[in-house]
Design a protein around this motif. Structure first.
Motif, PDB file in Angstrom:
ATOM      1  N   PRO A 118      -2.482  -3.730  -2.568  1.00 33.23           N
ATOM      2  CA  PRO A 118      -2.448  -2.717  -1.505  1.00 33.23           C
ATOM      3  C   PRO A 118      -3.510  -2.934  -0.429  1.00 33.23           C
ATOM      4  CG  PRO A 118      -2.158  -1.673  -3.641  1.00 33.23           C
ATOM      5  CD  PRO A 118      -2.472  -3.112  -3.904  1.00 33.23           C
ATOM      6  N   ARG A 119      -4.587  -3.674  -0.736  1.00 33.28           N
ATOM      7  CA  ARG A 119      -5.626  -3.921   0.279  1.00 33.28           C
ATOM      8  C   ARG A 119      -5.458  -5.259   0.988  1.00 33.28           C
ATOM      9  NH1 ARG A 119     -10.866  -6.278  -2.584  1.00 33.28           N
ATOM     10  NH2 ARG A 119     -10.090  -6.746  -4.673  1.00 33.28           N
ATOM     11  N   GLY A 120      -4.357  -5.967   0.723  1.00 38.23           N
ATOM     12  CA  GLY A 120      -4.119  -7.253   1.360  1.00 38.23           C
ATOM     13  C   GLY A 120      -4.086  -8.371   0.323  1.00 38.23           C
ATOM     14  N   LEU A 121      -4.138  -9.618   0.800  1.00 37.51           N
ATOM     15  CA  LEU A 121      -4.099 -10.769  -0.089  1.00 37.51           C
ATOM     16  C   LEU A 121      -5.457 -10.953  -0.758  1.00 37.51           C
ATOM     17  CD1 LEU A 121      -2.285 -13.170  -1.028  1.00 37.51           C
ATOM     18  CD2 LEU A 121      -3.414 -14.522   0.761  1.00 37.51           C
ATOM     19  N   LYS A 126      -2.017  13.041  -7.211  1.00 43.18           N
ATOM     20  CA  LYS A 126      -3.332  12.902  -6.597  1.00 43.18           C
ATOM     21  C   LYS A 126      -3.228  11.995  -5.378  1.00 43.18           C
ATOM     22  CE  LYS A 126      -6.125  13.270 -10.835  1.00 43.18           C
ATOM     23  NZ  LYS A 126      -7.099  12.547 -11.693  1.00 43.18           N
ATOM     24  N   LYS A 127      -4.199  12.153  -4.482  1.00 42.06           N
ATOM     25  CA  LYS A 127      -4.332  11.218  -3.373  1.00 42.06           C
ATOM     26  C   LYS A 127      -4.999   9.950  -3.894  1.00 42.06           C
ATOM     27  CE  LYS A 127      -6.278  10.869   1.285  1.00 42.06           C
ATOM     28  NZ  LYS A 127      -7.069  11.552   2.336  1.00 42.06           N
ATOM     29  N   ALA A 128      -4.400   8.802  -3.622  1.00 39.96           N
ATOM     30  CA  ALA A 128      -4.942   7.534  -4.123  1.00 39.96           C
ATOM     31  C   ALA A 128      -6.347   7.295  -3.605  1.00 39.96           C
ATOM     32  CB  ALA A 128      -4.033   6.378  -3.711  1.00 39.96           C
ATOM     33  N   ASN A 129      -7.212   6.712  -4.463  1.00 41.24           N
ATOM     34  CA  ASN A 129      -8.568   6.366  -4.044  1.00 41.24           C
ATOM     35  C   ASN A 129      -8.900   4.949  -4.502  1.00 41.24           C
ATOM     36  OD1 ASN A 129      -9.565   6.457  -6.781  1.00 41.24           O
ATOM     37  ND2 ASN A 129      -9.722   8.685  -6.612  1.00 41.24           N
ATOM     38  N   ILE A 130     -10.111   4.519  -4.215  1.00 41.57           N
ATOM     39  CA  ILE A 130     -10.503   3.135  -4.490  1.00 41.57           C
ATOM     40  C   ILE A 130     -10.495   2.825  -5.982  1.00 41.57           C
ATOM     41  CG2 ILE A 130     -12.987   3.653  -4.533  1.00 41.57           C
ATOM     42  CD1 ILE A 130     -11.372   0.484  -3.018  1.00 41.57           C
ATOM     43  N   GLY A 182      -7.731  -0.131 -10.755  1.00 38.41           N
ATOM     44  CA  GLY A 182      -6.848  -0.107 -11.912  1.00 38.41           C
ATOM     45  C   GLY A 182      -5.502  -0.734 -11.606  1.00 38.41           C
ATOM     46  N   TRP A 183      -4.985  -0.478 -10.412  1.00 40.61           N
ATOM     47  CA  TRP A 183      -3.701  -1.046  -9.983  1.00 40.61           C
ATOM     48  C   TRP A 183      -3.771  -2.576  -9.934  1.00 40.61           C
ATOM     49  CZ3 TRP A 183       0.818   1.632  -8.684  1.00 40.61           C
ATOM     50  CH2 TRP A 183       1.800   0.929  -7.992  1.00 40.61           C
ATOM     51  N   GLU A 184      -4.878  -3.098  -9.390  1.00 40.02           N
ATOM     52  CA  GLU A 184      -5.039  -4.551  -9.313  1.00 40.02           C
ATOM     53  C   GLU A 184      -5.178  -5.173 -10.704  1.00 40.02           C
ATOM     54  OE1 GLU A 184      -8.135  -5.712  -6.654  1.00 40.02           O
ATOM     55  OE2 GLU A 184      -6.957  -5.195  -4.873  1.00 40.02           O
ATOM     56  N   ALA A 185      -5.872  -4.476 -11.603  1.00 40.72           N
ATOM     57  CA  ALA A 185      -5.944  -4.970 -12.984  1.00 40.72           C
ATOM     58  C   ALA A 185      -4.538  -5.068 -13.583  1.00 40.72           C
ATOM     59  CB  ALA A 185      -6.814  -4.036 -13.821  1.00 40.72           C
ATOM     60  N   ASN A 227       0.820  -1.209   0.000  1.00 44.24           N
ATOM     61  CA  ASN A 227       0.000   0.000   0.000  1.00 44.24           C
ATOM     62  C   ASN A 227       0.854   1.260   0.000  1.00 44.24           C
ATOM     63  OD1 ASN A 227      -2.683   1.201   0.109  1.00 44.24           O
ATOM     64  ND2 ASN A 227      -2.089   1.911   2.134  1.00 44.24           N
ATOM     65  N   THR A 228       1.952   1.236   0.731  1.00 41.16           N
ATOM     66  CA  THR A 228       2.860   2.393   0.741  1.00 41.16           C
ATOM     67  C   THR A 228       3.385   2.676  -0.652  1.00 41.16           C
ATOM     68  OG1 THR A 228       3.505   1.941   3.047  1.00 41.16           O
ATOM     69  CG2 THR A 228       4.981   3.328   1.736  1.00 41.16           C
ATOM     70  N   GLU A 229       3.772   1.617  -1.373  1.00 36.83           N
ATOM     71  CA  GLU A 229       4.261   1.780  -2.749  1.00 36.83           C
ATOM     72  C   GLU A 229       3.155   2.331  -3.649  1.00 36.83           C
ATOM     73  OE1 GLU A 229       5.996  -0.882  -6.493  1.00 36.83           O
ATOM     74  OE2 GLU A 229       5.281  -1.872  -4.658  1.00 36.83           O
TER      75      GLU A 229
END
Length: 203
Positions: free
Chosen positions: A136-139, A94-98, A103-106, A81-83
Motif C-alpha cells: 500500500p505504500r508503494g514498491l 477502524k481507520k487504517a494506520n501505520i 502487519g499487512w506487509e508481513a 492502498n485502496t484495497e
C-alpha cells in the motif's frame, strides 16, 4: 512554551525541526496554538510520526507551515492502498494506520513464501536476496546486504480545516535508491546515543 517563542524571536531566519511523537506532538501543537497571536508564521520540518493520521486527529493546528516526509498516508492514490484501507475498515471497523500497514506487509511476505513451490527455505532466501513486492505504500525492495526493506517517501504538508483540525496534503513522491538506503544505514551517530529496535507483526 515561552522560552521557545523567545528563541524564535531572536533567530528570525532559523529553520525549525519539530521531532515529537504521540502525546508530545499533541502537547506541542496545543501550546503553540495557545500562543498563536504572539507568534509569526514559520515553517516547521516535522518528524514522520507527527503526521501519523491517528495522532493528527488530536491536533488543533496553529498557524504556520508544517511539512514532513512520511512512508505512507491513508489517502495515497494506488490500487493496493485502496484495497488495504477498505479491508481494514470492513474487517476491523477502524481507520487504517501505520501499524496495520506493517502487519499487512508481513502478510504479503508470508503469503509469497507459502506459495513458493521450491519450499519455505528457498523462498525466504530468494526474498532476502533483493526481492520486491507491491505494498500500500508503494514498491518495497528488500536490500540484499542489509535485508531491510526500503520504499518511496512522501512529502506532505499539514494544513488546517475550518475547525483548525489537522489534515494532510500530498506534495511530492521521493524515490529511494539502494545506494541511498545504504547511506542512511551506514550513517551511524557518534558519541553518546540511545535507541531501540521494534519488530511489529500486528494487524
Amino acid at each position: 512554551i515561552k522560552p521557545f517563542l523567545e528563541a524564535l524571536d531572536k533567530n528570525k531566519d532559523a529553520r525549525i525541526a519539530a521531532c515529537f511523537s504521540t502525546y508530545l506532538a499533541t502537547l506541542f501543537f496545543q501550546k503553540l496554538s495557545e500562543a498563536d497571536a504572539e507568534t509569526e508564521e514559520r515553517e516547521y520540518c516535522c518528524s514522520s510520526f507527527m503526521v501519523e493520521e491517528q495522532t493528527m486527529d488530536t491536533y488543533r493546528l496553529p498557524k504556520g507551515k508544517f511539512v514532513a516526509y512520511t512512508p505512507w498516508f491513508s489517502t495515497l492514490d494506488s490500487e493496493q492502498n485502496t484495497e488495504f484501507v477498505g479491508e481494514i475498515q470492513q474487517k476491523k471497523n477502524k481507520k487504517a494506520n501505520i501499524f496495520h500497514l506493517l502487519g499487512w506487509e508481513a502478510g504479503i511476505i508470508i503469503a509469497q513464501i507459502s506459495a513458493d513451490p521450491n519450499g519455505i527455505d528457498a523462498a525466504f532466501k530468494h526474498i532476502l536476496e533483493g526481492k520486491s513486492y507491491e505494498s500500500p505504500r508503494g514498491l518495497v525492495t528488500i536490500h540484499p546486504t542489509t535485508h531491510i526493506g526500503f520504499a518511496p517517501l512522501y512529502l506532505c504538508e499539514m494544513t488546517r480545516n475550518q475547525d483548525h483540525k489537522a489534515m494532510l496534503v500530498y506534495k511530492e513522491t521521493i524515490e529511494i535508491s539502494a545506494d541511498e538506503h545504504l547511506n542512511v544505514i551506514n550513517d551511524q551517530p557518534s558519541g553518546m546515543t540511545s535507541g531501540w529496535f521494534n519488530n511489529y507483526l500486528c494487524s
